[in-house]
Every structure is written in C-alpha cells, then in structure tokens.
Design a protein around this motif. Structure first.
Motif, short mmCIF file in Angstrom:
data_model
loop_
_atom_site.label_atom_id
_atom_site.label_comp_id
_atom_site.label_asym_id
_atom_site.label_seq_id
_atom_site.Cartn_x
_atom_site.Cartn_y
_atom_site.Cartn_z
N ARG A 195 1.16 -0.54 -4.36
CA ARG A 195 0.33 0.64 -4.09
C ARG A 195 1.13 1.91 -4.39
N CYS B 92 -0.52 -2.19 -9.10
CA CYS B 92 -1.89 -2.74 -9.10
C CYS B 92 -2.70 -2.25 -10.30
N LEU B 93 -3.12 -3.17 -11.16
CA LEU B 93 -3.91 -2.81 -12.34
C LEU B 93 -5.27 -2.24 -11.94
N PHE B 94 -5.76 -2.68 -10.80
CA PHE B 94 -7.09 -2.24 -10.37
C PHE B 94 -7.10 -0.78 -9.91
N CYS C 74 -7.97 -10.62 -3.98
CA CYS C 74 -6.78 -9.80 -3.80
C CYS C 74 -6.22 -10.03 -2.40
N CYS D 167 0.50 -5.86 -11.49
CA CYS D 167 -0.18 -6.98 -10.82
C CYS D 167 -1.54 -7.12 -11.49
N CYS E 167 -6.01 -10.54 -9.74
CA CYS E 167 -7.45 -10.77 -9.58
C CYS E 167 -8.12 -11.09 -10.92
S1 SF4 Z 1 -4.88 -8.69 -7.10
FE1 SF4 Z 1 -6.01 -7.13 -8.31
S2 SF4 Z 1 -6.63 -5.57 -6.82
FE2 SF4 Z 1 -5.05 -6.82 -5.85
S3 SF4 Z 1 -3.12 -5.75 -6.24
FE3 SF4 Z 1 -3.35 -7.23 -7.88
S4 SF4 Z 1 -4.44 -6.13 -9.53
FE4 SF4 Z 1 -4.65 -4.93 -7.64
#
Ligand code: SF4
Length: 486
Positions: A201, A259-261, A405, A456, A459
């Motif tokens: 994050r 985090c890619l999201f 996630c 990351c 997901c």
């Molecule tokens: S799993 Fe997906 S939403 Fe969770 S941290 Fe990784 S990229 Fe982000």
C-alpha cells in the motif's frame, strides 16, 4: 484520553447488496502530521477529506499536545464525524487520522481507528493502519487473545512491547507482522510511519511550507494541506518525526511488490506514484485496450468514475468520440438507511443512470475498470439496452480477477469471482454484452512505471508475493466445491 461514543449505529452487513454495485472496496486511508504551532486537527480533517474514497465507514483523529493523546472517532463519513466544535477540542502539536472500510473485523465503533492503547510506561499510543495482516492467528496467540481485527492486534503488540520507546518497539515488532501494512502511529511526542517490506500500500512523506512534516496514503492529502512531496516511506522502513526532524531506520530488507490494483481502481487519479500520475496511467490503459480490442462502434462511454480516464485514452487511440452518457449519483454510498427489497431491485439504477439522447441507436464501447462478480456489468448492459443501445461492447482496463486479495482489498471470495471459473466468452454470455475484452496483464503493467516483478498481481495471476497461510488448501477446496456444484 477521550473517545466519544458513537452517534449512529446500524448493521452495515445489511447493505452488502447495494455495496456490491461498487465492485472492489477500498480499504483505508491514513494521515499523520507533526507541526507544532499549527492547527494539526483541522489539517488532518482536510487530509482525510481528500482520502475519503479509501474508506467511508468510519473516521477518526488522534491528537497530542505533548502530554496526552485525545481520540475522536465515529461511524460515518469524515464530514459526518467531525464538526467545528469537535475539531476545536483537538488541540496539539501532532496528530494522526484514519478513514476506514473494514476488510477484517466488523464494521463497528470499536474497530474504527485510530486505535488507542496504554503502554506499560504510563503513556499511550494511537495507531492507524492501511492494509491487512495474514498472520493474525499467530499474533493473537502471542498476546493470548482471540484473533480478530488486525489493526487492534498491531496496536496491542506495539503497546505490549514498549519499554524504551515506541520507535524501538516498532523496529522489534514490525518484522513479525506478515501482510500489507502502511501504518501511522504516535505517542505523546513523536509521529512514526512504517510500511511492510513489500510496500503493497502507498505511504508518502511531505514537508509543510510553514515547517513540519506529514505522511499520507496519497499525494492528494499532501496537496490539500499544502505539503510538498519529499519521498515515499520505503518498504521495510520506519520513519520517526519529532522536534529533531525526521530519522529513518530499516527493519527488514525491501522486496517491493506494489499493488497493481491501486493503479487500476483504488487510488485517486491525481495521486502520483513512482513518478507517474494515476490519471496518466489510466489513459495509457485505455489506449492499450483500444490497440488490443478494436471494434466498429459509434461512441466510447465511460463508466464513472474509475472508467473515465481510461475511456478518454480509448477514445483518443481509436478515434471514436468520447461521450458522457452515464450519470453517477455522487451521493449514493454507504448509507444509514436500511435498504428495502424495492431499493435492492433498483440495483445499479441507484448509482448510475443513462442519458437516452447519447445512447439510443448507437453502438457503444463501454469502458469500466474491473468485473468482480459480474452482476453489476450485467445490470449495466441491460440498462443501456433498455434506453435503446444498438450494440454494447464492454472493455475492461484490467485482466479477469481470478483470485481474492488478502492484502486489504475487499473484492469477493474466490467462489464469488466470476473470473475464477468462467472464460471470457462465458462471462460475456452471462453479462449479455455483444463483445467483451479485458486488458492483457502485460498491457496493464506497461501502463504503470513499475517493473512486473515489483508489482503484486495476485488477484490477476494467483502469484501471492507474501505467503498466505492456508491459501493453497483453500484454493483446492474451493475449486473442488465449485466443480461439484456446477
Ligand atoms: S491481490 Fe490484487 S488487489 Fe490485492 S494487493 Fe495484490 S494486486 Fe492489489
């Protein structure tokens, strides 16, 4: 310490059907400020206002005047929790703030943050956390308490470990925390911020022009208080800020997997990460999506808000006109009104309404950020057809979400994720679109400034950068159950 009682209460679980319309949920926003002589509570309030999109269930501020910490927190939006009077009562030199969406622990006043704990040295600490720990059971055993909210456990662990200083307690305790954590924590005199070794994050440091420091989840919070971005809190780093300035210690070797999201959906478009604005990255996602998924159409329609910038990129690359044909009701969100069956049946119409003059008789490219369960997209397509869309071509600026996630985003369980078991054609059929195309993982990564291995992507590809206890056993079980039932 004063913790004000809640002024409202309701069972927010009742609202799940409505909340699902939003797709993935943000988790939390954090802010910290060390600025003696300035109105730290009001500055924190405005910073939380800028971070409101990261959590709308509860908000809180902790302030210290150098001798004691006072916490004010409650359920609701930032502007519902604080008034001029309550802010005026929060006088001090340093503060932290938090807005929350619950990913673990129930949605209740007790779980709202900042969390306050007394320490064995006779003082206290207040903590705000963004992320999710995956080893809460082990940490709870150590404290001999029941496993529950990870942020409460973290505050208790740090308080339990304070002997020389909170800074020492963090350096000793943080290596035992497994998962995603961007944390602000204060005692009576010092502000601390630390981030997990993967830096999942965001957490950024800024400098105030009148003197003093801030840390925040996103640059929007730095901007609103007039702070100048200095640098990120590094993965595996703890920074301590007091009258002597800012000092840094490394508690673990960094293995960055941001985090890619955050790029796709979570962060505000004006957030800058690793030298690039999220808005620019989303435009690039749209451009790449247009290159990957050409279709004969008349207009490009964004699904507000996260699809807007990508739709602009898609339109620019494809040469199709960009058309604002979906209006979002900005005031529908978490609400204290209990939804009736009638309200539930309204579904997506509570949040979005189409402009008939834009949609009728046209072949639409509809750009959205993600598909979680598929129900919202299905309702959206049906709604567009109701007002006369000739064709609906759905374009998604991320790959199919195949895995849940565990690092702080509330998406759905694997069994609920439509991308976990159905292929793209089966999803298209379920949604009822004329065509469906997801952005490739390579195309998405290329739109960010990050290297593939520094992200990351779990997901989207199931490769969890931080081991999740039980994940492989769960995966086998859930896939078995799914095939049994289908
Ligand atoms: S799993 Fe997906 S939403 Fe969770 S941290 Fe990784 S990229 Fe982000």
């Amino acid at each position: 310490m004063a913790q004000h009682p809640p002024t409202d209460s309701c069972d927010l679980d009742e609202l799940d059907d409505l909340d699902e319309l939003d797709g993935p949920h943000e988790e939390c926003g954090v802010f910290g400020i060390y600025a003696p002589g300035q109105d730290v509570a009001t500055l924190t309030y405005f910073a939380l206002y800028a971070l409101q999109h990261r959590g709308q269930e509860s908000a809180g501020i902790a302030v210290s005047d150098g001798r004691r910490i006072v916490v004010h927190k409650d359920m609701g939006l930032v502007n519902q929790v604080f008034t001029e009077t309550s802010l005026a009562a929060l006088q001090g030199d340093l503060a932290i703030g938090h807005c929350r969406y619950s990913t673990t622990g129930s949605s209740s006043w007790a779980n709202a943050q900042p969390q306050y704990r007394e320490t064995p040295t006779g003082g206290g600490l207040a903590l705000g956390h963004n992320g999710n720990l995956v080893n809460t059971a082990e940490l709870a055993r150590r404290l001999e308490v029941a496993a529950g909210n990870d942020s409460l456990l973290m505050a208790s662990l740090l308080a339990w470990d304070v002997d020389l200083s909170l800074e020492e307690a963090i350096v000793r305790t943080a290596p035992d925390l497994i998962g995603a954590f961007s944390v602000v924590v204060m005692d009576e005199q010092r502000l601390h911020a630390f981030r997990d070794p993967n830096g999942v994050r965001p957490l950024q440091i800024g400098r105030l022009p009148a003197g003093g420091w801030v840390v925040a989840s996103e640059t929007a919070a730095l901007d609103i208080v007039g702070a100048v971005y200095v640098r990120d809190v590094l993965p595996g780093e703890v920074v301590t800020i007091d009258g002597n300035g800012l000092r840094s210690r490394i508690f673990a070797a960094p293995t960055p997997t941001f985090c890619l999201f955050e790029w796709v959906y979570l962060a505000r478009p004006d957030h800058r990460q690793d030298g690039r604005s999220v808005l620019y990255a989303r435009r690039e996602m749209g451009r790449q999506l247009a290159r990957e998924s050409h279709v004969e159409a008349d207009i490009v329609l964004p699904v507000p808000e996260a699809g807007r910038d990508a739709a602009a990129g898609y339109a620019a690359e494809s040469g199709l006109p960009f058309a604002d044909g979906l209006v979002k009701n900005r005031y529908v969100g978490r609400t204290f009104i209990q939804p009736t069956q009638t309200l539930r049946q309204l579904g997506i119409k509570l949040k979005l309404s189409p402009v008939r003059e834009v949609v009728e008789g046209r072949r639409l490219v509809v750009v959205d950020d993600s598909i979680v369960r598929g129900n919202t997209s299905r309702q959206l397509v049906a709604m567009l057809r109701e007002v006369g869309a000739r064709e609906v071509h759905l374009r998604i600026t991320s790959p199919p979400i195949t895995d849940p996630c565990y690092y702080g985003i509330d998406m759905a369980t694997r069994a609920e994720l439509i991308g976990a078991d159905l292929d793209v054609e089966a999803i298209r059929d379920f949604i009822g679109a004329d065509s469906l195309h997801y952005l490739s993982l390579d195309g998405l990564i290329a739109a960010t400034p990050n290297e593939r291995d520094a992200l990351c992507r779990a997901c989207f590809d199931g490769q969890y950068p931080i081991p999740v206890p039980g994940e492989h056993e769960n995966l086998a079980q859930i896939r078995f159950d799914f095939s049994e039932s289908s």
